[in-house]
Design a protein around this motif. Structure first.
Motif, PDB file in Angstrom:
ATOM      1  N   LEU A  38       1.056  -1.448  -0.128  1.00  0.00           N
ATOM      2  CA  LEU A  38      -0.186   0.264   0.112  1.00  0.00           C
ATOM      3  C   LEU A  38       0.990   1.041  -0.203  1.00  0.00           C
ATOM      4  O   LEU A  38       2.257   0.914   0.540  1.00  0.00           O
ATOM      5  CB  LEU A  38      -0.832   0.299   0.873  1.00  0.00           C
ATOM      6  CG  LEU A  38      -2.006   1.299   1.478  1.00  0.00           C
ATOM      7  CD1 LEU A  38      -3.581   0.455   0.343  1.00  0.00           C
ATOM      8  CD2 LEU A  38      -2.449   1.207   2.689  1.00  0.00           C
ATOM      9  N   ASP A  95      -1.903   4.906  -3.910  1.00  0.00           N
ATOM     10  CA  ASP A  95      -3.115   4.094  -2.890  1.00  0.00           C
ATOM     11  C   ASP A  95      -4.182   4.841  -2.277  1.00  0.00           C
ATOM     12  O   ASP A  95      -5.513   4.495  -1.982  1.00  0.00           O
ATOM     13  CB  ASP A  95      -2.861   2.958  -2.168  1.00  0.00           C
ATOM     14  CG  ASP A  95      -2.145   1.266  -3.079  1.00  0.00           C
ATOM     15  OD1 ASP A  95      -2.578   1.530  -4.278  1.00  0.00           O
ATOM     16  OD2 ASP A  95      -1.175   1.069  -3.346  1.00  0.00           O
ATOM     17  N   VAL A 318      -9.480   7.693  -2.650  1.00  0.00           N
ATOM     18  CA  VAL A 318      -8.305   6.990  -3.377  1.00  0.00           C
ATOM     19  C   VAL A 318      -8.230   6.751  -4.524  1.00  0.00           C
ATOM     20  O   VAL A 318      -9.106   6.356  -5.269  1.00  0.00           O
ATOM     21  CB  VAL A 318      -9.101   5.320  -2.740  1.00  0.00           C
ATOM     22  CG1 VAL A 318      -8.458   3.912  -3.422  1.00  0.00           C
ATOM     23  CG2 VAL A 318      -8.946   5.441  -1.242  1.00  0.00           C
ATOM     24  N   SER A 322      -5.715   2.682  -8.439  1.00  0.00           N
ATOM     25  CA  SER A 322      -5.289   1.534  -7.091  1.00  0.00           C
ATOM     26  C   SER A 322      -5.241   0.239  -7.782  1.00  0.00           C
ATOM     27  O   SER A 322      -7.155  -0.334  -8.144  1.00  0.00           O
ATOM     28  CB  SER A 322      -5.632   2.802  -5.658  1.00  0.00           C
ATOM     29  OG  SER A 322      -5.417   1.383  -5.232  1.00  0.00           O
ATOM     30  N   ALA A 324      -5.224  -1.396  -4.592  1.00  0.00           N
ATOM     31  CA  ALA A 324      -5.329  -2.131  -3.571  1.00  0.00           C
ATOM     32  C   ALA A 324      -6.455  -1.036  -2.795  1.00  0.00           C
ATOM     33  O   ALA A 324      -6.152  -0.530  -1.873  1.00  0.00           O
ATOM     34  CB  ALA A 324      -3.884  -1.779  -3.036  1.00  0.00           C
ATOM     35  N   GLN A 325      -7.666  -0.933  -3.490  1.00  0.00           N
ATOM     36  CA  GLN A 325      -8.404  -0.224  -3.044  1.00  0.00           C
ATOM     37  C   GLN A 325      -9.418  -0.139  -1.687  1.00  0.00           C
ATOM     38  O   GLN A 325      -9.477   0.328  -0.790  1.00  0.00           O
ATOM     39  CB  GLN A 325      -9.489   0.186  -4.154  1.00  0.00           C
ATOM     40  CG  GLN A 325      -9.244   0.623  -5.677  1.00  0.00           C
ATOM     41  CD  GLN A 325     -10.923   0.729  -6.979  1.00  0.00           C
ATOM     42  OE1 GLN A 325     -11.442   0.628  -6.527  1.00  0.00           O
ATOM     43  NE2 GLN A 325      -9.783   1.285  -8.084  1.00  0.00           N
ATOM     44  N   ALA A 328      -7.006  -0.143   1.104  1.00  0.00           N
ATOM     45  CA  ALA A 328      -6.582   1.504   1.395  1.00  0.00           C
ATOM     46  C   ALA A 328      -7.986   2.253   1.855  1.00  0.00           C
ATOM     47  O   ALA A 328      -7.546   2.891   2.979  1.00  0.00           O
ATOM     48  CB  ALA A 328      -6.889   1.828  -0.172  1.00  0.00           C
TER      49      ALA A 328
END
Length: 426
Positions: A38, A95, A318, A322, A324-325, A328
């Protein structure tokens, strides 16, 4: 809050590929539940003032997701957006990114941020109205309020006491009566209330207090509203303040207000809460009289209620790019949740929600800014609002009013025409 507005509009070409990646589901935090890394971008405020809160959020996420690596990058306000713009259309987007709340709109309009499920964030049902507005566009939530700062009145106790005023005013009538006494005592070269003409945050507080607004949404379209009877009433009272108590340069903005106050040229200001204390600091107090003599109070409005204030602050978003939502969103909730808000309050910030704000009202040290922040307003969340700010339409209108170049009605009508040309333009 001592920061410049960084325009987020007119970013050439950088959003073209972003818009196609937008998630219309309203649950953009469902992506990247198994991410192993992240990247969080924050401003130096967090790095310098509350690094322990960042570490606590990291620890909470890593406890829930063992092995996750969390990277942090910190930026100054003037630099952040240029760096963000350069990476948003690439695969190197962060992120989590911190945004000034007035910066959010341009990015939301262009599809740069993923929609979030507000219900997944602690206290979201109690977010302060002005902060909630800053993360909401077209019925969806694109960010989480982080913390806030409001505006209060600040005056010199010694100066007003010498004019026979011993207590802070609770009504606008009491305020103007006190100002009249100081103005008479100090003479026409002194500003009983130093109110910069181009300070649209203050002027619009009078507009909203009178029941007016900058613009209204009607049938999905925005229409400027400054020439309405209610808005004109508020602008007229703002002009009365300038005519009666402001005897400085009526072409200036608020950027050096605390310096003027520190020079002893004014008895009162209406400003972000930090300005009074900053004016009284040794390096700015040129009179040697402000220390222990400046006092904050809630600004009463002509309506009989507290004057509604603009809430400045930060949001966390966010980026839609990204991977890695979901992670995040978890980090943001850990950072802005109850323990995070408690830590931010301890550092002198206002919380992002009404529940925590209510607790501050009972503490004499925080009662004034907390009470003032309860009544608040925010800019129109219209697609072209950034163009209105960039063109300084409100500042131009206010200078025309303050200098007498135009009547209130004529200046408001001209401002409405300028706003209507761009406010619905994406």
């Amino acid at each position: 809050m001592k920061r410049k507005l960084i325009a987020a509009i007119g970013i050439a070409g950088m959003m073209v590929s972003i818009a196609a990646c937008g998630d219309d589901s309203g649950s953009g935090d469902s992506k990247g539940t198994d991410a192993k890394e992240l990247t969080v971008w924050l401003t130096v405020d967090a790095q310098n003032n509350w690094p322990e809160l960042v570490k606590a959020a990291d620890a909470a996420v890593q406890k829930a997701h063992p092995g996750v690596k969390i990277n942090h990058e910190y930026y100054g306000w003037p630099d952040k957006n240029a760096k963000l713009d350069a990476v948003l259309a690439t695969d190197k987007a962060p992120d989590v990114v911190e945004m000034g709340n007035t910066e959010m709109l341009g990015y939301m309009v262009k599809g740069a941020f993923a929609p979030l499920d507000a219900a997944k964030f602690d206290n979201s049902s109690a977010w302060l109205d002005g902060l909630k507005a800053s993360v909401t566009y077209d019925g969806k939530t694109y960010g989480v309020p982080y913390y806030a700062g409001g505006r209060v009145a600040n005056w010199r106790k010694d100066l007003f006491a010498s004019a026979g005023v011993k207590t802070t005013p609770k009504t606008y009538t009491e305020l103007t009566a006190a100002l009249d006494k100081v103005q008479k005592k100090e003479g026409d070269k002194f500003s009983a209330w130093y109110q910069p003409t181009r300070d649209w945050y203050a002027a619009m507080s009078f507009v909203y207090d009178a029941g007016g607004s900058i613009a209204k949404e009607e049938g999905g379209e925005w229409k400027a509203n400054l020439s309405s009877p209610e808005s004109v009433k508020g602008l007229t009272e703002f002009k009365n303040v300038l005519d009666t108590y402001m005897h400085g340069d009526k072409t200036k903005d608020e950027s050096d207000r605390y310096i003027v106050y520190g020079q002893g040229k004014s008895g009162m200001i209406f400003a972000p809460a930090w300005e009074g204390a900053t004016a009284a600091a040794k390096e700015n107090d040129k009179t040697g009289k402000l220390a222990n003599n400046v006092e904050n109070f809630v600004m009463p409005g002509p309506s009989g209620k507290n004057l509604p204030v603009f809430l400045g602050g930060s949001d966390l978003a966010v980026p839609v790019k990204s991977d890695a939502q979901a992670l995040a969103a978890e980090w943001i909730n850990a950072f802005t949740g109850p323990s995070g808000q408690k830590g931010l309050i301890a550092k002198g910030n206002l919380p992002n929600n009404k529940t925590d704000l209510a607790t501050l009202k009972s503490d004499p040290a925080t009662a004034v800014p907390a009470t003032a922040a309860e009544s608040n307003w925010f800019v129109p969340m219209a697609p072209g609002w950034g163009q209105v700010e960039k063109a300084q339409v409100l500042q131009t209108m206010l200078q025309s009013i303050g200098t007498g170049k135009k009547t209130v009605e004529a200046a408001a009508k001209d401002a409405d025409a300028a706003i209507d040309k761009v406010i619905n333009t994406k």
